[in-house]
Design a protein around this motif. Structure first.
Motif, PDB file in Angstrom:
ATOM      1  N   ARG A  10      96.859  16.006  38.939  1.00  0.00           N
ATOM      2  CA  ARG A  10      97.160  16.980  39.990  1.00  0.00           C
ATOM      3  C   ARG A  10      95.940  17.177  40.886  1.00  0.00           C
ATOM      4  O   ARG A  10      94.804  17.138  40.418  1.00  0.00           O
ATOM      5  CB  ARG A  10      97.541  18.334  39.389  1.00  0.00           C
ATOM      6  N   LEU A  11      96.204  17.390  42.178  1.00  0.00           N
ATOM      7  CA  LEU A  11      95.144  17.711  43.140  1.00  0.00           C
ATOM      8  C   LEU A  11      95.665  18.790  44.093  1.00  0.00           C
ATOM      9  O   LEU A  11      96.875  18.905  44.311  1.00  0.00           O
ATOM     10  CB  LEU A  11      94.734  16.469  43.940  1.00  0.00           C
ATOM     11  N   PRO A  12      94.761  19.576  44.691  1.00  0.00           N
ATOM     12  CA  PRO A  12      95.203  20.618  45.621  1.00  0.00           C
ATOM     13  C   PRO A  12      95.909  20.035  46.840  1.00  0.00           C
ATOM     14  O   PRO A  12      95.474  19.021  47.398  1.00  0.00           O
ATOM     15  CB  PRO A  12      93.887  21.301  46.030  1.00  0.00           C
ATOM     16  N   MET A  44      91.217  22.511  36.400  1.00  0.00           N
ATOM     17  CA  MET A  44      89.838  22.035  36.565  1.00  0.00           C
ATOM     18  C   MET A  44      89.568  20.822  35.675  1.00  0.00           C
ATOM     19  O   MET A  44      88.913  19.858  36.096  1.00  0.00           O
ATOM     20  CB  MET A  44      88.844  23.157  36.253  1.00  0.00           C
ATOM     21  N   ILE A  45      90.081  20.857  34.463  1.00  0.00           N
ATOM     22  CA  ILE A  45      89.888  19.721  33.557  1.00  0.00           C
ATOM     23  C   ILE A  45      90.581  18.478  34.116  1.00  0.00           C
ATOM     24  O   ILE A  45      90.055  17.366  34.029  1.00  0.00           O
ATOM     25  CB  ILE A  45      90.413  20.058  32.146  1.00  0.00           C
ATOM     26  N   ALA A  46      91.763  18.666  34.716  1.00  0.00           N
ATOM     27  CA  ALA A  46      92.489  17.534  35.294  1.00  0.00           C
ATOM     28  C   ALA A  46      91.731  16.921  36.457  1.00  0.00           C
ATOM     29  O   ALA A  46      91.714  15.706  36.642  1.00  0.00           O
ATOM     30  CB  ALA A  46      93.876  17.990  35.750  1.00  0.00           C
ATOM     31  N   MET A  86      87.280  32.121  26.984  1.00  0.00           N
ATOM     32  CA  MET A  86      87.336  30.679  27.188  1.00  0.00           C
ATOM     33  C   MET A  86      87.381  29.942  25.855  1.00  0.00           C
ATOM     34  O   MET A  86      88.127  28.963  25.692  1.00  0.00           O
ATOM     35  CB  MET A  86      86.132  30.216  28.009  1.00  0.00           C
ATOM     36  N   PHE A  87      86.611  30.422  24.888  1.00  0.00           N
ATOM     37  CA  PHE A  87      86.605  29.798  23.562  1.00  0.00           C
ATOM     38  C   PHE A  87      88.004  29.849  22.952  1.00  0.00           C
ATOM     39  O   PHE A  87      88.506  28.855  22.425  1.00  0.00           O
ATOM     40  CB  PHE A  87      85.598  30.509  22.649  1.00  0.00           C
ATOM     41  N   SER A  88      88.650  31.032  23.035  1.00  0.00           N
ATOM     42  CA  SER A  88      89.988  31.190  22.469  1.00  0.00           C
ATOM     43  C   SER A  88      90.995  30.294  23.178  1.00  0.00           C
ATOM     44  O   SER A  88      91.855  29.662  22.543  1.00  0.00           O
ATOM     45  CB  SER A  88      90.437  32.655  22.569  1.00  0.00           C
ATOM     46  N   LEU A  89      90.900  30.229  24.512  1.00  0.00           N
ATOM     47  CA  LEU A  89      91.808  29.381  25.273  1.00  0.00           C
ATOM     48  C   LEU A  89      91.668  27.917  24.882  1.00  0.00           C
ATOM     49  O   LEU A  89      92.664  27.224  24.629  1.00  0.00           O
ATOM     50  CB  LEU A  89      91.534  29.542  26.772  1.00  0.00           C
ATOM     51  N   LEU A  90      90.446  27.445  24.839  1.00  0.00           N
ATOM     52  CA  LEU A  90      90.204  26.039  24.543  1.00  0.00           C
ATOM     53  C   LEU A  90      90.591  25.692  23.107  1.00  0.00           C
ATOM     54  O   LEU A  90      91.131  24.611  22.852  1.00  0.00           O
ATOM     55  CB  LEU A  90      88.743  25.682  24.811  1.00  0.00           C
ATOM     56  N   GLN A  91      90.313  26.607  22.177  1.00  0.00           N
ATOM     57  CA  GLN A  91      90.701  26.368  20.786  1.00  0.00           C
ATOM     58  C   GLN A  91      92.216  26.232  20.660  1.00  0.00           C
ATOM     59  O   GLN A  91      92.726  25.337  19.975  1.00  0.00           O
ATOM     60  CB  GLN A  91      90.206  27.522  19.907  1.00  0.00           C
ATOM     61  N   THR A  92      92.934  27.129  21.317  1.00  0.00           N
ATOM     62  CA  THR A  92      94.396  27.100  21.269  1.00  0.00           C
ATOM     63  C   THR A  92      94.938  25.850  21.932  1.00  0.00           C
ATOM     64  O   THR A  92      95.819  25.159  21.386  1.00  0.00           O
ATOM     65  CB  THR A  92      94.987  28.352  21.953  1.00  0.00           C
ATOM     66  N   MET A  93      94.426  25.530  23.119  1.00  0.00           N
ATOM     67  CA  MET A  93      94.915  24.365  23.850  1.00  0.00           C
ATOM     68  C   MET A  93      94.569  23.063  23.122  1.00  0.00           C
ATOM     69  O   MET A  93      95.333  22.092  23.180  1.00  0.00           O
ATOM     70  CB  MET A  93      94.358  24.362  25.273  1.00  0.00           C
ATOM     71  N   GLU A  94      93.444  23.048  22.434  1.00  0.00           N
ATOM     72  CA  GLU A  94      93.084  21.855  21.664  1.00  0.00           C
ATOM     73  C   GLU A  94      94.042  21.687  20.483  1.00  0.00           C
ATOM     74  O   GLU A  94      94.468  20.570  20.171  1.00  0.00           O
ATOM     75  CB  GLU A  94      91.639  21.960  21.182  1.00  0.00           C
ATOM     76  N   ALA A  95      94.380  22.793  19.827  1.00  0.00           N
ATOM     77  CA  ALA A  95      95.314  22.739  18.695  1.00  0.00           C
ATOM     78  C   ALA A  95      96.701  22.279  19.152  1.00  0.00           C
ATOM     79  O   ALA A  95      97.418  21.577  18.422  1.00  0.00           O
ATOM     80  CB  ALA A  95      95.416  24.113  18.039  1.00  0.00           C
ATOM     81  N   ALA A 152      94.907  29.851  31.551  1.00  0.00           N
ATOM     82  CA  ALA A 152      95.104  28.512  30.983  1.00  0.00           C
ATOM     83  C   ALA A 152      95.410  27.499  32.076  1.00  0.00           C
ATOM     84  O   ALA A 152      94.908  26.367  32.060  1.00  0.00           O
ATOM     85  CB  ALA A 152      96.230  28.538  29.955  1.00  0.00           C
ATOM     86  N   ASP A 153      96.219  27.906  33.057  1.00  0.00           N
ATOM     87  CA  ASP A 153      96.556  27.020  34.166  1.00  0.00           C
ATOM     88  C   ASP A 153      95.318  26.653  34.971  1.00  0.00           C
ATOM     89  O   ASP A 153      95.131  25.495  35.363  1.00  0.00           O
ATOM     90  CB  ASP A 153      97.590  27.689  35.065  1.00  0.00           C
TER      91      ASP A 153
END
Length: 252
Positions: A135-137, A21-23, A45-54, A15-16
């Protein structure tokens, strides 16, 4: 297995990576893009994005691309509000911005990333994307490198166990040893430069902010297009060093 990894939660690690990457590329990647680039299978990835969207950590656009959601903005805002230097930065940076006619930024280090905490924007047609909460590296930014340079080499090795570094542009340092050599130079000179390492076409200079114990707690920077840098480099380095010193004095 190291003690640090003994209780590691792989799902949170994924998730991190997704959020990072999205940031860095808001509104640019679809599910399949994130899956391929991060090497996480589509089902996970689908499960991660679904959860994070919720949870409102991310939001999906009408084009099925992802950006950070309101929950992340709220968390970032709460950090900024509690950061002691934020008000002082806003006050002090305005004068520096007016003298240079360029954008001034404040950031804090969070392991191998920097978190932008404040920004005083120059009134120019060219606008930087480094908004507070982004955030950036560390290794790709002057802000990150100048903070990292103040730490012991053992911390450098902890943050960069791999010899290869992920680039943001063709100019980003890609080799750990080259980074470490540059960090030693930065520690001696007291400021760091970013030569198109985070954004092509821009140069940046940053100086560290210290607390009473002489621990680095933040950094300030100024970024500008290459054609501006040619005539403002020395003036900008001096201005940013003075700004960092004033903020350090206020944190004593």
């Amino acid at each position: 297995m190291s003690e640090e990894r003994k209780y590691w939660v792989p799902a949170l690690d994924k998730a991190d990576r997704v959020l990072s990457m999205i940031a860095q590329e808001p509104g640019e990647n679809k599910l399949i893009d994130l899956s391929n680039r991060l090497e996480i299978n589509k089902s996970s990835m689908f499960s991660l994005l679904q959860t994070m969207e919720a949870l409102q950590w991310v939001k999906k656009s009408s084009k099925d691309t992802y950006a950070l959601g309101t929950a992340i903005a709220t968390l970032g805002s709460s950090i900024i509000q509690k950061f002691d230097l934020h008000d002082a930065f806003q006050s002090e940076a305005i004068a520096a911005r007016d003298r240079l006619q360029e954008t001034i930024q404040l950031a804090k280090r969070m392991d191998d990333y920097i978190l932008y905490m404040g920004k005083v924007e120059a009134l120019t047609p060219v606008r930087l994307l480094s908004e507070p909460g982004m955030r950036l590296p560390v290794h790709a930014t002057a802000l990150g490198k100048v903070m990292l340079a103040q730490l012991p080499e053992s911390e450098w090795l902890r943050l960069y166990p791999q010899t290869e570094l992920l680039p943001m542009t063709a100019f980003t340092i890609k080799d750990r040893e080259a980074l470490f050599i540059q960090l030693k130079q930065i520690k001696e000179q007291g400021y760091a430069l970013d030569d198109q390492e985070a954004v092509v076409g821009f140069r940046c200079v940053a100086s560290p902010v210290f607390n009473q114990a002489q621990e680095v707690i933040a950094a300030v920077s100024c970024s500008m297009p290459l054609h501006q840098w040619e005539t403002k480099a020395a003036e900008t380095q001096q201005e940013i060093s003075r700004l960092a010193l004033r903020l350090s004095e206020q944190s004593q």
